[in-house]
Design a protein around this motif. Sequence first.
Motif, PDB file in Angstrom:
ATOM      1  N   GLN A   1       0.849  -1.188   0.000  1.00 30.10           N
ATOM      2  CA  GLN A   1       0.000   0.000   0.000  1.00 30.10           C
ATOM      3  C   GLN A   1       0.891   1.246   0.000  1.00 30.10           C
ATOM      4  O   GLN A   1       1.934   1.276   0.655  1.00 30.10           O
ATOM      5  CB  GLN A   1      -0.979   0.002   1.173  1.00 30.10           C
ATOM      6  N   PHE A   2       0.461   2.244  -0.788  1.00 30.83           N
ATOM      7  CA  PHE A   2       1.278   3.408  -1.071  1.00 30.83           C
ATOM      8  C   PHE A   2       0.496   4.699  -0.855  1.00 30.83           C
ATOM      9  O   PHE A   2      -0.692   4.772  -1.181  1.00 30.83           O
ATOM     10  CB  PHE A   2       1.766   3.373  -2.516  1.00 30.83           C
ATOM     11  N   VAL A   3       1.190   5.696  -0.333  1.00 29.09           N
ATOM     12  CA  VAL A   3       0.658   7.056  -0.285  1.00 29.09           C
ATOM     13  C   VAL A   3       1.660   7.924  -1.029  1.00 29.09           C
ATOM     14  O   VAL A   3       2.821   8.035  -0.628  1.00 29.09           O
ATOM     15  CB  VAL A   3       0.482   7.567   1.155  1.00 29.09           C
ATOM     16  N   ASP A   4       1.224   8.509  -2.114  1.00 28.40           N
ATOM     17  CA  ASP A   4       2.095   9.322  -2.966  1.00 28.40           C
ATOM     18  C   ASP A   4       1.751  10.788  -2.750  1.00 28.40           C
ATOM     19  O   ASP A   4       0.789  11.310  -3.317  1.00 28.40           O
ATOM     20  CB  ASP A   4       1.887   8.917  -4.424  1.00 28.40           C
ATOM     21  N   ILE A   5       2.543  11.466  -1.912  1.00 31.88           N
ATOM     22  CA  ILE A   5       2.285  12.873  -1.581  1.00 31.88           C
ATOM     23  C   ILE A   5       2.959  13.770  -2.606  1.00 31.88           C
ATOM     24  O   ILE A   5       4.135  13.624  -2.899  1.00 31.88           O
ATOM     25  CB  ILE A   5       2.793  13.212  -0.168  1.00 31.88           C
ATOM     26  N   GLY A   6       2.188  14.725  -3.115  1.00 31.57           N
ATOM     27  CA  GLY A   6       2.717  15.576  -4.173  1.00 31.57           C
ATOM     28  C   GLY A   6       2.857  14.787  -5.455  1.00 31.57           C
ATOM     29  O   GLY A   6       3.815  14.957  -6.206  1.00 31.57           O
ATOM     30  N   SER A   7       1.885  13.933  -5.701  1.00 30.57           N
ATOM     31  CA  SER A   7       1.950  13.005  -6.836  1.00 30.57           C
ATOM     32  C   SER A   7       1.962  13.724  -8.168  1.00 30.57           C
ATOM     33  O   SER A   7       2.437  13.178  -9.164  1.00 30.57           O
ATOM     34  CB  SER A   7       0.766  12.034  -6.784  1.00 30.57           C
ATOM     35  N   GLY A   8       1.441  14.958  -8.193  1.00 34.48           N
ATOM     36  CA  GLY A   8       1.377  15.681  -9.455  1.00 34.48           C
ATOM     37  C   GLY A   8       0.343  15.074 -10.378  1.00 34.48           C
ATOM     38  O   GLY A   8      -0.526  14.306  -9.971  1.00 34.48           O
ATOM     39  N   ILE A   9       0.469  15.396 -11.637  1.00 35.21           N
ATOM     40  CA  ILE A   9      -0.468  14.909 -12.642  1.00 35.21           C
ATOM     41  C   ILE A   9      -0.050  13.503 -13.050  1.00 35.21           C
ATOM     42  O   ILE A   9       1.085  13.298 -13.489  1.00 35.21           O
ATOM     43  CB  ILE A   9      -0.474  15.846 -13.862  1.00 35.21           C
ATOM     44  N   PRO A  10      -0.925  12.513 -12.870  1.00 38.09           N
ATOM     45  CA  PRO A  10      -0.557  11.139 -13.219  1.00 38.09           C
ATOM     46  C   PRO A  10      -0.087  11.056 -14.667  1.00 38.09           C
ATOM     47  O   PRO A  10      -0.801  11.443 -15.588  1.00 38.09           O
ATOM     48  CB  PRO A  10      -1.861  10.367 -13.007  1.00 38.09           C
ATOM     49  N   THR A  11       1.146  10.580 -14.871  1.00 37.82           N
ATOM     50  CA  THR A  11       1.708  10.539 -16.215  1.00 37.82           C
ATOM     51  C   THR A  11       2.848   9.532 -16.278  1.00 37.82           C
ATOM     52  O   THR A  11       3.513   9.280 -15.277  1.00 37.82           O
ATOM     53  CB  THR A  11       2.223  11.933 -16.623  1.00 37.82           C
ATOM     54  N   VAL A  12       3.043   8.949 -17.404  1.00 43.39           N
ATOM     55  CA  VAL A  12       4.184   8.078 -17.709  1.00 43.39           C
ATOM     56  C   VAL A  12       4.462   7.058 -16.607  1.00 43.39           C
ATOM     57  O   VAL A  12       5.416   7.164 -15.866  1.00 43.39           O
ATOM     58  CB  VAL A  12       5.455   8.925 -17.975  1.00 43.39           C
ATOM     59  N   GLY A  13       3.609   6.086 -16.490  1.00 40.00           N
ATOM     60  CA  GLY A  13       3.828   5.022 -15.510  1.00 40.00           C
ATOM     61  C   GLY A  13       3.421   5.424 -14.116  1.00 40.00           C
ATOM     62  O   GLY A  13       4.245   5.638 -13.235  1.00 40.00           O
ATOM     63  N   ASN A  14       2.118   5.550 -13.887  1.00 43.59           N
ATOM     64  CA  ASN A  14       1.615   5.926 -12.569  1.00 43.59           C
ATOM     65  C   ASN A  14       1.960   4.853 -11.536  1.00 43.59           C
ATOM     66  O   ASN A  14       2.178   3.695 -11.870  1.00 43.59           O
ATOM     67  CB  ASN A  14       0.087   6.096 -12.617  1.00 43.59           C
ATOM     68  N   VAL A  15       1.980   5.261 -10.270  1.00 40.90           N
ATOM     69  CA  VAL A  15       2.339   4.327  -9.193  1.00 40.90           C
ATOM     70  C   VAL A  15       1.415   3.119  -9.190  1.00 40.90           C
ATOM     71  O   VAL A  15       1.865   1.983  -9.062  1.00 40.90           O
ATOM     72  CB  VAL A  15       2.322   5.044  -7.828  1.00 40.90           C
ATOM     73  N   HIS A  16       0.106   3.349  -9.345  1.00 39.94           N
ATOM     74  CA  HIS A  16      -0.818   2.204  -9.271  1.00 39.94           C
ATOM     75  C   HIS A  16      -0.629   1.250 -10.443  1.00 39.94           C
ATOM     76  O   HIS A  16      -0.852   0.049 -10.315  1.00 39.94           O
ATOM     77  CB  HIS A  16      -2.272   2.675  -9.168  1.00 39.94           C
ATOM     78  N   GLU A  17      -0.184   1.767 -11.590  1.00 43.12           N
ATOM     79  CA  GLU A  17       0.065   0.895 -12.734  1.00 43.12           C
ATOM     80  C   GLU A  17       1.323   0.059 -12.515  1.00 43.12           C
ATOM     81  O   GLU A  17       1.329  -1.150 -12.771  1.00 43.12           O
ATOM     82  CB  GLU A  17       0.206   1.738 -14.001  1.00 43.12           C
ATOM     83  N   VAL A  18       2.385   0.710 -12.035  1.00 44.12           N
ATOM     84  CA  VAL A  18       3.639  -0.005 -11.774  1.00 44.12           C
ATOM     85  C   VAL A  18       3.430  -1.052 -10.683  1.00 44.12           C
ATOM     86  O   VAL A  18       3.865  -2.202 -10.810  1.00 44.12           O
ATOM     87  CB  VAL A  18       4.743   0.989 -11.367  1.00 44.12           C
ATOM     88  N   ALA A  19       2.752  -0.655  -9.601  1.00 43.19           N
ATOM     89  CA  ALA A  19       2.512  -1.581  -8.496  1.00 43.19           C
ATOM     90  C   ALA A  19       1.608  -2.732  -8.925  1.00 43.19           C
ATOM     91  O   ALA A  19       1.822  -3.889  -8.541  1.00 43.19           O
ATOM     92  CB  ALA A  19       1.899  -0.835  -7.317  1.00 43.19           C
ATOM     93  N   GLY A  20       0.605  -2.413  -9.729  1.00 44.31           N
ATOM     94  CA  GLY A  20      -0.347  -3.433 -10.147  1.00 44.31           C
ATOM     95  C   GLY A  20       0.264  -4.516 -11.016  1.00 44.31           C
ATOM     96  O   GLY A  20      -0.233  -5.645 -11.058  1.00 44.31           O
ATOM     97  N   GLU A  21       1.367  -4.191 -11.701  1.00 42.52           N
ATOM     98  CA  GLU A  21       2.034  -5.190 -12.525  1.00 42.52           C
ATOM     99  C   GLU A  21       2.599  -6.329 -11.680  1.00 42.52           C
ATOM    100  O   GLU A  21       2.628  -7.483 -12.115  1.00 42.52           O
ATOM    101  CB  GLU A  21       3.174  -4.535 -13.320  1.00 42.52           C
ATOM    102  N   LEU A  22       3.042  -5.993 -10.459  1.00 44.64           N
ATOM    103  CA  LEU A  22       3.645  -7.001  -9.584  1.00 44.64           C
ATOM    104  C   LEU A  22       2.682  -7.535  -8.535  1.00 44.64           C
ATOM    105  O   LEU A  22       2.836  -8.656  -8.060  1.00 44.64           O
ATOM    106  CB  LEU A  22       4.883  -6.421  -8.898  1.00 44.64           C
TER     107      LEU A  22
END
Length: 283
Positions: free
Chosen positions: A77-98
Amino acid sequence: MTDPTPPGRPPQDVDLERASAARMYDYFLGGETNWAIDRAAAERAIELLPWVRDMAKANRAFLRRAVRYCLAEGIAQFVDIGSGIPTVGNVHEVAGELNPRSKVVYVDNEPVAIAHGQVQLEQTGEPGRHGMVQADLRDPDQLWQRVLDTGILDPARPTALLVVAVLHFIPDEEWPQAALADYRQRLAPGSALVLSHGTLDAVTPAQQEQLDAYTRHYAKTQNPLVWRSRTEFAEFLGDYPLVEPGITWVPDWRPDPTIAPELRTDLTDPSQSMVYAAVGRKP
């Protein structure tokens, strides 16, 4: 560009009088969620510092590697502070792959980031797994409560707190050190703190005038830059033990030869990234 909210107008409360660092970062990474004022400011930044796109890519690649490290360590589980505009490999996409059961809460105070992020998360078709909240890093009480109010995370379980390329937009007088100390205290044992931060430590005398001009340029945006030294960066990690290899330049933190093509850079020296990276673990 395709605006995140119809009918082609920016979300309410968006300041289009000054460029936004979040939207400029999106532009550097090849995103489309930015306005003319952001693109103009980004192009001027590139004129002043031609390798700034590579700096952004190297930082983004570090974020991906850190997310994968956390998943390998059993943190899902992740909290991304100051995540900005989701772009180029979002955290949930990268995490979801694994880990298809991983969970992410994005946090930002930029209305465009919030609007665009919410649209993207709605399109995942997995309500309850990911969320996005509007809050400010400088207000830990409100931010953490809004994160918990999503019901997505279990605060008793290890969490990866991502604060990547954010702290160098917060001056000392706004007490970012105290805010990070607060977040470190809130995390459950076994959690990870993932940080990156801009620095002038490796700038040569010949580059100083160039970097001064670049810094003055950002001072005209909504997010003036605050460069910090390695020692100052280390203070944000508190007493958390550092994961090997400790504090490094972003390209040197557990480099991966299989880097995505869109994040490959032409940096000839890791220090040219001008960004420190580190991951700490809470005992």
